[in-house]
Design an enzyme around this catalytic site. Structure first.
Site, PDB file in Angstrom:
ATOM      1  N   THR A  12      47.217  17.634  30.521  1.00  0.00           N
ATOM      2  CA  THR A  12      47.452  16.212  30.790  1.00  0.00           C
ATOM      3  C   THR A  12      46.817  15.395  29.669  1.00  0.00           C
ATOM      4  OG1 THR A  12      45.472  15.842  32.158  1.00  0.00           O
ATOM      5  CG2 THR A  12      47.474  16.629  33.293  1.00  0.00           C
ATOM      6  N   GLY A  13      47.498  14.330  29.270  1.00  0.00           N
ATOM      7  CA  GLY A  13      47.027  13.568  28.113  1.00  0.00           C
ATOM      8  C   GLY A  13      46.965  14.444  26.873  1.00  0.00           C
ATOM      9  N   GLY A  17      44.123  12.666  20.824  1.00  0.00           N
ATOM     10  CA  GLY A  17      42.686  12.881  20.967  1.00  0.00           C
ATOM     11  C   GLY A  17      42.319  14.306  21.349  1.00  0.00           C
ATOM     12  N   ILE A  18      41.425  14.428  22.317  1.00  0.00           N
ATOM     13  CA  ILE A  18      40.944  15.753  22.737  1.00  0.00           C
ATOM     14  C   ILE A  18      42.100  16.591  23.270  1.00  0.00           C
ATOM     15  CG2 ILE A  18      39.486  16.922  24.442  1.00  0.00           C
ATOM     16  CD1 ILE A  18      37.539  14.508  24.233  1.00  0.00           C
ATOM     17  N   GLY A  19      42.996  15.958  24.036  1.00  0.00           N
ATOM     18  CA  GLY A  19      44.130  16.689  24.616  1.00  0.00           C
ATOM     19  C   GLY A  19      45.041  17.279  23.552  1.00  0.00           C
ATOM     20  N   TYR A 157      33.511   5.128  35.795  1.00  0.00           N
ATOM     21  CA  TYR A 157      33.633   6.357  34.999  1.00  0.00           C
ATOM     22  C   TYR A 157      32.660   7.416  35.516  1.00  0.00           C
ATOM     23  CZ  TYR A 157      34.460   9.030  30.669  1.00  0.00           C
ATOM     24  OH  TYR A 157      34.810   9.985  29.747  1.00  0.00           O
TER      25      TYR A 157
HETATM   26  P1  NDP Z   1      42.096   9.029  24.247  1.00  0.00           P
HETATM   27  O1  NDP Z   1      42.000   7.636  24.731  1.00  0.00           O
HETATM   28  O2  NDP Z   1      42.016   9.284  22.801  1.00  0.00           O
HETATM   29  O3  NDP Z   1      43.402   9.736  24.867  1.00  0.00           O
HETATM   30  C1  NDP Z   1      43.625   9.628  26.250  1.00  0.00           C
HETATM   31  C2  NDP Z   1      44.792  10.501  26.649  1.00  0.00           C
HETATM   32  O4  NDP Z   1      44.946  10.425  28.065  1.00  0.00           O
HETATM   33  C3  NDP Z   1      46.105  10.056  26.036  1.00  0.00           C
HETATM   34  O5  NDP Z   1      46.877  11.205  25.754  1.00  0.00           O
HETATM   35  C4  NDP Z   1      46.759   9.236  27.150  1.00  0.00           C
HETATM   36  O6  NDP Z   1      48.184   9.239  27.115  1.00  0.00           O
HETATM   37  C5  NDP Z   1      46.288  10.023  28.370  1.00  0.00           C
HETATM   38  N1  NDP Z   1      46.295   9.229  29.597  1.00  0.00           N
HETATM   39  C6  NDP Z   1      45.553   8.127  29.911  1.00  0.00           C
HETATM   40  N2  NDP Z   1      45.843   7.692  31.148  1.00  0.00           N
HETATM   41  C7  NDP Z   1      46.798   8.533  31.634  1.00  0.00           C
HETATM   42  C8  NDP Z   1      47.509   8.614  32.856  1.00  0.00           C
HETATM   43  N3  NDP Z   1      47.312   7.739  33.858  1.00  0.00           N
HETATM   44  N4  NDP Z   1      48.416   9.616  33.003  1.00  0.00           N
HETATM   45  C9  NDP Z   1      48.633  10.526  32.024  1.00  0.00           C
HETATM   46  N5  NDP Z   1      47.986  10.487  30.840  1.00  0.00           N
HETATM   47  C10 NDP Z   1      47.080   9.519  30.650  1.00  0.00           C
HETATM   48  O7  NDP Z   1      40.922   9.818  25.005  1.00  0.00           O
HETATM   49  P2  NDP Z   1      40.086  11.129  24.582  1.00  0.00           P
HETATM   50  O8  NDP Z   1      40.961  12.119  23.947  1.00  0.00           O
HETATM   51  O9  NDP Z   1      38.868  10.674  23.906  1.00  0.00           O
HETATM   52  O10 NDP Z   1      39.629  11.607  26.040  1.00  0.00           O
HETATM   53  C11 NDP Z   1      40.206  12.738  26.698  1.00  0.00           C
HETATM   54  C12 NDP Z   1      39.324  13.092  27.886  1.00  0.00           C
HETATM   55  O11 NDP Z   1      37.993  13.356  27.434  1.00  0.00           O
HETATM   56  C13 NDP Z   1      39.202  11.963  28.911  1.00  0.00           C
HETATM   57  O12 NDP Z   1      39.197  12.500  30.205  1.00  0.00           O
HETATM   58  C14 NDP Z   1      37.837  11.347  28.588  1.00  0.00           C
HETATM   59  O13 NDP Z   1      37.267  10.705  29.699  1.00  0.00           O
HETATM   60  C15 NDP Z   1      37.053  12.574  28.144  1.00  0.00           C
HETATM   61  N6  NDP Z   1      35.906  12.289  27.299  1.00  0.00           N
HETATM   62  C16 NDP Z   1      36.035  11.642  26.085  1.00  0.00           C
HETATM   63  C17 NDP Z   1      34.930  11.376  25.307  1.00  0.00           C
HETATM   64  C18 NDP Z   1      35.008  10.692  23.975  1.00  0.00           C
HETATM   65  O14 NDP Z   1      33.956  10.312  23.422  1.00  0.00           O
HETATM   66  N7  NDP Z   1      36.170  10.533  23.381  1.00  0.00           N
HETATM   67  C19 NDP Z   1      33.582  11.763  25.762  1.00  0.00           C
HETATM   68  C20 NDP Z   1      33.555  12.449  27.032  1.00  0.00           C
HETATM   69  C21 NDP Z   1      34.685  12.693  27.758  1.00  0.00           C
HETATM   70  P3  NDP Z   1      49.023   8.228  26.116  1.00  0.00           P
HETATM   71  O15 NDP Z   1      48.888   8.828  24.752  1.00  0.00           O
HETATM   72  O16 NDP Z   1      50.410   8.251  26.620  1.00  0.00           O
HETATM   73  O17 NDP Z   1      48.355   6.900  26.234  1.00  0.00           O
END
Ligand code: NDP
Length: 256
Positions: A12-13, A17-19, A157
């Site tokens: 998911t996602g 980013g991380i995904g 969060y």
């Molecule tokens: P980004 O903001 O870079 O990416 C977020 C991703 O989540 C995107 O692919 C976005 O999709 C998707 N997304 C958001 N809301 C939804 C939704 N309702 N349904 C489906 N997809 C959704 O975030 P990161 O890669 O940084 O974060 C990824 C995970 O890691 C998150 O859970 C975050 O809380 C966690 N995390 C991140 C940290 C950081 O410093 N970056 C630190 C600790 C945890 P779209 O591209 O379509 O918008």
């Protein structure tokens, strides 16, 4: 030969980013990947193209994970295209705005909790039945080192990430007899759009490079450094590992 040859994953996602790094790392070990996105198809399609270039199958699927019907449609479509999914990574997430409880917005609180917590439950609810039929299943929750600090001004969060962890430990006990491993990867600050936005708001930095020198091991964590831990947890090296939380924060999160 990869450690995940023949397996199908849903991230998911998974398009940014991380995904995105997780999608690519799982594919590099042989998995085919269903990449979920909410609003931005272009980066998701780019990740899918990079996976196809590795010789794997990759498809993108739009769904807001906080919407059960959307998750159901996505899992049905992903299974029809790829076959049974044996790896689920609940990574999709949004940050909260940094208000106290008293100053917070009830709608924002609900959105943050729904996305992380309801989304994770929906996805596992939909995919666990098919994982039970397979030799092995893996579910990885991406939470946060926020579950260690539980700092002020982050209640939506903190609540969401802590609930995701409670969910993972519960699910791990339920599904261990069915060969499904459930683990948690909890990053500290990671170099993504979310990480950059957060540090701009909290520290006033224009670029995360300004934080490299003060970070563990001389750099802000990369998405690939999270993805490699996820890949390990889904692979044969973690065949006896379940219900564990790994902080990937350079040793900066204490484990309470
Ligand atoms: P980004 O903001 O870079 O990416 C977020 C991703 O989540 C995107 O692919 C976005 O999709 C998707 N997304 C958001 N809301 C939804 C939704 N309702 N349904 C489906 N997809 C959704 O975030 P990161 O890669 O940084 O974060 C990824 C995970 O890691 C998150 O859970 C975050 O809380 C966690 N995390 C991140 C940290 C950081 O410093 N970056 C630190 C600790 C945890 P779209 O591209 O379509 O918008």
């Amino acid at each position: 030969m990869g450690t995940l040859d023949g397996r199908n994953a849903l991230v998911t996602g998974g398009g940014r980013g991380i995904g995105a790094a997780i999608s690519q790392a799982l594919a590099a070990e042989g998995a085919n990947v269903a990449i979920n996105y909410a609003k931005r198809p272009d980066p998701a399609e780019e990740v899918a193209a990079s996976i196809r270039a590795m010789g794997r199958t990759a498809e993108i699927f739009q769904a807001d994970v906080s919407d059960y019907e959307a998750c159901e449609a996505m899992t049905t479509a992903a299974t029809a295209k790829l076959g049974p999914i044996s790896i689920l990574v609940n990574n999709a997430g949004i940050a909260s705005r940094g208000n106290t409880v008293a100053e917070g917005d009830p709608h924002e609180m609900e959105r943050v909790v729904r996305t992380h917590v309801f989304g994770s439950w929906y996805m596992a609810h939909l995919l666990v039945p098919q994982m039970r039929e397979l030799e092995r299943g893996d579910i990885v929750q991406i939470t946060s080192s926020a579950t260690s600090g539980l700092s002020a001004n982050g209640s939506p969060y903190n609540m969401a990430k802590t609930a995701q962890e409670a969910f993972a430990h519960t699910l791990a006990k339920e599904e261990m007899p069915n060969g499904i491993h459930v683990n948690i990867v909890a990053p500290g600050l990671v170099d993504t759009e979310m990480g950059s936005r957060l540090m701009r708001a909290v520290r006033g930095v224009e670029s995360l490079r300004e934080l490299d020198a003060e970070s563990a091991f001389g750099h802000v964590c990369t998405p690939q450094e999270i993805a490699s831990v996820v890949t390990f947890l889904c692979g044969p090296g973690a065949s006896y590992v379940s219900s564990q939380r790994i902080y990937v924060s350079g040793g900066t999160a204490d484990s309470r």
